[in-house]
Design an enzyme around this catalytic site. Structure first.
Site, PDB file in Angstrom:
ATOM      1  N   HIS A  73      48.472  39.473  38.433  1.00 46.76           N
ATOM      2  CA  HIS A  73      49.136  38.352  37.759  1.00 46.76           C
ATOM      3  C   HIS A  73      50.061  38.781  36.648  1.00 46.76           C
ATOM      4  CE1 HIS A  73      46.834  35.274  39.803  1.00 46.76           C
ATOM      5  NE2 HIS A  73      45.736  35.968  39.610  1.00 46.76           N
ATOM      6  N   SER A 131      39.262  35.546  37.493  1.00 44.32           N
ATOM      7  CA  SER A 131      40.706  35.723  37.370  1.00 44.32           C
ATOM      8  C   SER A 131      41.129  35.608  35.909  1.00 44.32           C
ATOM      9  CB  SER A 131      41.415  34.645  38.194  1.00 44.32           C
ATOM     10  OG  SER A 131      42.801  34.827  38.151  1.00 44.32           O
TER      11      SER A 131
END
Lengths: 475, 420
Positions: free
Chosen positions: A49, A337
């Site tokens: 990310h 995450s």
């Protein structure tokens, strides 16, 4: 007696162990499952990310952005595939545009670079297959993709090469404080160590409770995915995100390293921490969410589905650091995450914490380089011939869908695969369009021969999941 | 043969040494082509090698043979010829100029320049993931063909208590096979209101063995964390959607999926062959839209009888040889587009050349079961050919053979194959 025992060898544990082998210390990694990457680390989006999504000032934000920057170097050193394909967070109306700007602002506060708001025309020029409903997007050039399981194996192999030891198939039952540190008790062994690192993912709260009274809770949240075949990745070159909700980043559409395409994940609270089923409702949900951004999803191109479980904490952030009531006990817990992205940065950080705790020096002999198993499908004609003349087993293709050779499968077993999923995750045999229809008998045979176990004992992912039940009556 | 760099040349290269490839190769050879068969497995025969039941060859040989016996007839003939055979060899792609790239352990990565290529790769089985059965992912789930390989080739049992999804021939055959090899077979579950298998298989595999066939049902969920423990089945409505409240749990440790065969068209597509509705587009020489690339057998359309595969492949192989040897000078007389019409789902071939002589063969499938109808070939409003059909069903491939002179009218540019 070990200097450090790391409990849980997923992306976090594996990368920490790799970094710890830079130090002149002894390290043991304990993995409950029969092989690495059979849990959440093998079943997630594989996204590296950019870091716009995490709340500023959090550990998630810090480690995401630092981790993202480390990926190229780690990928080069450890020889796992990483593609910096970029991402788009899309919105569908002018009303939603402020939310995109807010995300960009949040990214700025987190130190994310190379972000740009694109208008409708620019978005569609970049991604012509996006639906006309997409109004604008935040383009994140630092976003990337990798195979999380290859990341894990790359770290464990490099760590082993640099002296780390591993045990698999042992579940930690208790941890006792001793004069010199800790005694880690598994279901089959006991180990003494100075320090413990808790990277046990969905069970990291249980491990923490064995030692520290600073209690935290893990809420398991399942993420389900639908995967399409390896010709679908060309639909979207960037990873496509919707605007995030309070449950997370929402449903992505993303290609993978080998050009598959997936939809997912869902976010389903579960009670059974081992529940990786995919529900019918989730199929429908994923398809309807993806429809926001993609018209005419070809349903005949799905080849499988899978699910992983997020280790969500009740504090909304990673829990990283030495427990303040238990010297030498370090948590790297609740890493959901952007855990995969953060792993290299968390690993470096943990290494420094431990270096400080143990007052040890760097190992002069540390070798950062690891070579992956050769991928015959990526070789040129000349390279193929050079390899095959030396090692003919690399010329015998077992998995036709992905062109995986016998040599690669044997090497996977030599590097630790003991079951079908372990071979699949190391070399991709069985991941293609036929989902093992053609190759699974041959893969099973190779595991049986090279891991030296009877055919009936070869499992899918560990004891209890044997493929065959016995001999046919006529034989 | 030399390793690596030297490029070999063959008039006709046949990719895939199953029943289609073997018949095509023999036919090409007999037409004078220097022929090579490239086969991934360690022997010729393809899927026939594991089809140990009989029922093959009733039409082509006038005998009832097992799969291996049928394959043997062709293997023996091939052994008596100069046809070259490479086994344990994978064709990786077909490059520009009909250069076939392949690899194996002994020769490495090789290139074969072909005058023509016969593409007979067969099919892969549709996996669970493609039909989206929800639930867990334990061991014990197999496609029927893979299970058949374990049982018939390796002598291993994939499970002891079986449910079979799909009543196509492979599902029916495996129902009987699992029973004979010591497993319990609880039922065969079929999504449609009819079975697509051959009538004789329904009788011999299910009825004779008291294995229930549940039509209009499907598997809606899979249970079991490590090993399959059971499946939930449900009745489906007219739209094939599960009906709430009709769910039943069935205890089992083995689920066999017989839910469709998918022609392996991707490599042909990659070298430019056009598809129509997912099938490789061919003319009446079985040539694709890529000059010199021919397709036949299951890779072109899924057959029920290997005898038809043989017939089709003999024609394709001969055409491939003639192309490579320059015997056919190219066609000049115009073409007729062939379309599926009323009650017909598809027709092969898609194009007929007007200037070919003799008879034309069209193979097709119907969309539903019909009795006492006519098969018609129509051009605009004129019926050019008709044939009575007492019984047609989706599970049984139909064919019509008719004299080409029926198509010779100037205004015949498109024909439709339909059921009255």
């Amino acid at each position: 007696m070990f200097d450090v025992i790391v409990i849980g060898v997923g992306v976090i544990g594996a990368s920490i162990i790799r970094e710890l082998t830079r130090l002149d210390i002894s390290v043991l990694g304990i993995e409950a499952r029969e092989d690495f990457s059979l849990g959440s680390s093998g079943a997630n989006s594989g996204i590296v990310h950019a870091g716009y999504d995490a709340k500023p000032g959090t550990l998630k934000a810090k480690f995401n952005v630092f981790g993202n920057r480390l990926y190229k170097q780690w990928s080069d050193e450890l020889d796992f595939p990483y593609i910096n394909n970029g991402a788009l967070v899309v919105c569908h109306s002018e009303d939603e545009l402020p939310a995109l700007y807010d995300l960009k602002h949040q990214g700025d506060l987190n130190g994310v670079q190379d972000m740009e708001i694109l208008d409708r025309e620019q978005v569609h020029a970049l991604e012509p297959n996006l639906s006309d409903r997409v109004y604008a997007a935040l383009h994140l050039k630092t976003s990337g993709i990798c195979y999380p399981f290859e990341f894990v194996f790359a770290c464990t192999e490099n760590a082993a090469h640099n002296g780390a030891q591993f045990v698999r198939g042992e579940r930690v039952k208790n941890i006792l404080k001793t004069d010199d540190g800790y005694k880690v008790i598994t279901d089959s062994n006991e180990y003494e160590t100075k320090c413990v690192v808790n990277s046990a993912g969905i069970y990291s709260d249980k491990i923490n409770d064995m030692v520290s009274s600073r209690h935290f809770e893990i809420t398991p949240v399942k993420g389900e995915y639908l995967l399409m075949d390896d010709r679908m990745g060309s639909m979207f070159s960037s990873t496509i995100f919707d605007l995030p909700t309070n449950m997370g980043k929402g449903v992505l559409i993303s290609r993978t390293i080998d050009n598959n395409l997936f939809l997912g994940p869902t976010a389903v609270r579960i009670t059974d921490r081992e529940d990786t089923s995919v529900s019918a409702e989730s199929y429908d949900l994923l398809l309807s969410q993806a429809k926001n951004n993609w018209d005419n999803i070809p349903r005949n191109r799905f080849i499988t589905s899978f699910a992983g479980i997020r280790a969500k904490t009740d504090v909304g952030d990673f829990i990283i650091g030495e427990a303040d009531d238990s010297e030498g006990f370090f948590n790297a817990a609740g890493i959901e995450s952007p855990g995969l992205t953060s792993a290299p940065a968390i690993a470096e950080h943990m290494r420094e914490l431990i270096r400080d705790r143990l007052k040890c020096s760097l190992k002069a002999s540390f070798d950062p380089i690891r070579k992956s198993i050769i991928k015959v499908r990526e070789l040129s004609l000349e390279e193929k011939n050079a390899l095959i003349s030396e090692k003919p087993e690399y010329g015998h293709i077992i998995c036709r869908c992905n062109m995986v050779s016998e040599g690669e499968i044997i090497e996977a077993v030599k590097r630790g695969a003991v079951n079908m999923d372990g071979v699949k995750k190391r070399v991709r045999a069985g991941m293609g369009k036929c989902q093992g229809g053609f190759c699974s008998p041959a893969v099973l045979d190779l595991i049986s021969r090279y891991a030296n176990i009877p055919k009936e004992s070869v499992t899918k992912h560990g004891k209890g999941s044997e493929i065959l039940v016995g001999d046919a009556k006529g034989f | 043969m030399q390793r690596g760099s030297d490029m070999r040349y063959y008039d006709t290269v046949v990719i895939g040494g199953g029943p289609a490839g073997m018949a095509a190769a023999l036919s090409a050879y007999e037409a004078g082509a220097k022929t090579l068969i490239i086969e991934t497995n360690d022997r010729l025969g393809g899927i026939l090698n594991q089809c140990i039941h009989n029922g093959f060859g009733l039409h082509y040989f006038g005998e009832e043979l097992t799969g291996p016996e049928y394959a043997d007839r062709f293997k023996k003939r091939i052994a008596e010829t100069n046809i070259d055979v490479m086994t344990d060899t994978l064709v990786t792609d077909i490059a520009e100029g009909l250069v076939v790239n392949a690899m194996n352990s002994s020769l490495g990565a090789i290139q074969v320049k072909a005058g023509s290529v016969v593409y007979s790769l067969g099919c892969r089985e549709r996996p669970r993931g493609a039909i989206s059965i929800s639930g867990t992912r334990p061991s014990g789930i197999f496609t029927a063909g893979t299970a058949q390989h374990f049982v018939n080739i390796e002598g291993k049992l994939p499970g002891r208590k079986c449910v079979i999804l799909g009543s196509g021939d492979i599902g029916l055959i495996m129902a009987r096979r699992m029973l004979y090899e010591g497993a319990e077979v609880t039922c065969v579950v079929e999504l449609m209101p009819y079975s697509s298998g051959l009538a004789r298989n329904i009788k011999q595999c299910l009825n004779d063995n008291n294995i229930p066939l549940l039509l209009s049902h499907t598997v809606v969920e899979i249970h079991g964390k490590d090993r399959l423990e059971g499946v939930t089945i449900a009745k489906v409505d007219d739209m094939l959607k599960p009906i709430k409240g009709t769910e039943q749990y069935i205890d089992c440790d083995c689920l066999l999926l017989s839910v469709g065969l998918i022609p392996q068209v991707e490599m042909a597509q990659d070298c430019g062959a056009m598809l129509k509705n997912g099938r490789i587009f061919v003319d009446d020489n079985y040539m694709t839209t890529v000059r010199g690339l021919f397709a036949c057998g299951n890779t072109l359309h899924v057959h029920d009888l290997v005898d038809n595969v043989t017939e089709e492949s003999i024609a394709a192989g001969r055409s491939a040889a003639e192309f490579a040897l320059g015997i056919t000078g190219g066609t000049s007389g115009g073409v007729i587009n062939v379309q599926p019409g009323n009650c017909v789902t598809y027709v092969i071939p898609n194009i007929l050349h007007k200037d070919k002589e003799g008879s034309a063969v069209l193979r097709f499938r119907v969309s539903d079961s019909y009795r006492n109808r006519e098969i018609r070939i129509r051009s605009n409003d004129t019926v050019l050919y008709r044939k009575k059909a007492a019984r047609v069903a989706p599970g049984e491939m139909q064919s019509v053979t008719f004299p080409r002179k029926l198509l010779s009218g100037e205004d015949v540019t498109d024909i439709t194959v339909e059921i009255s």
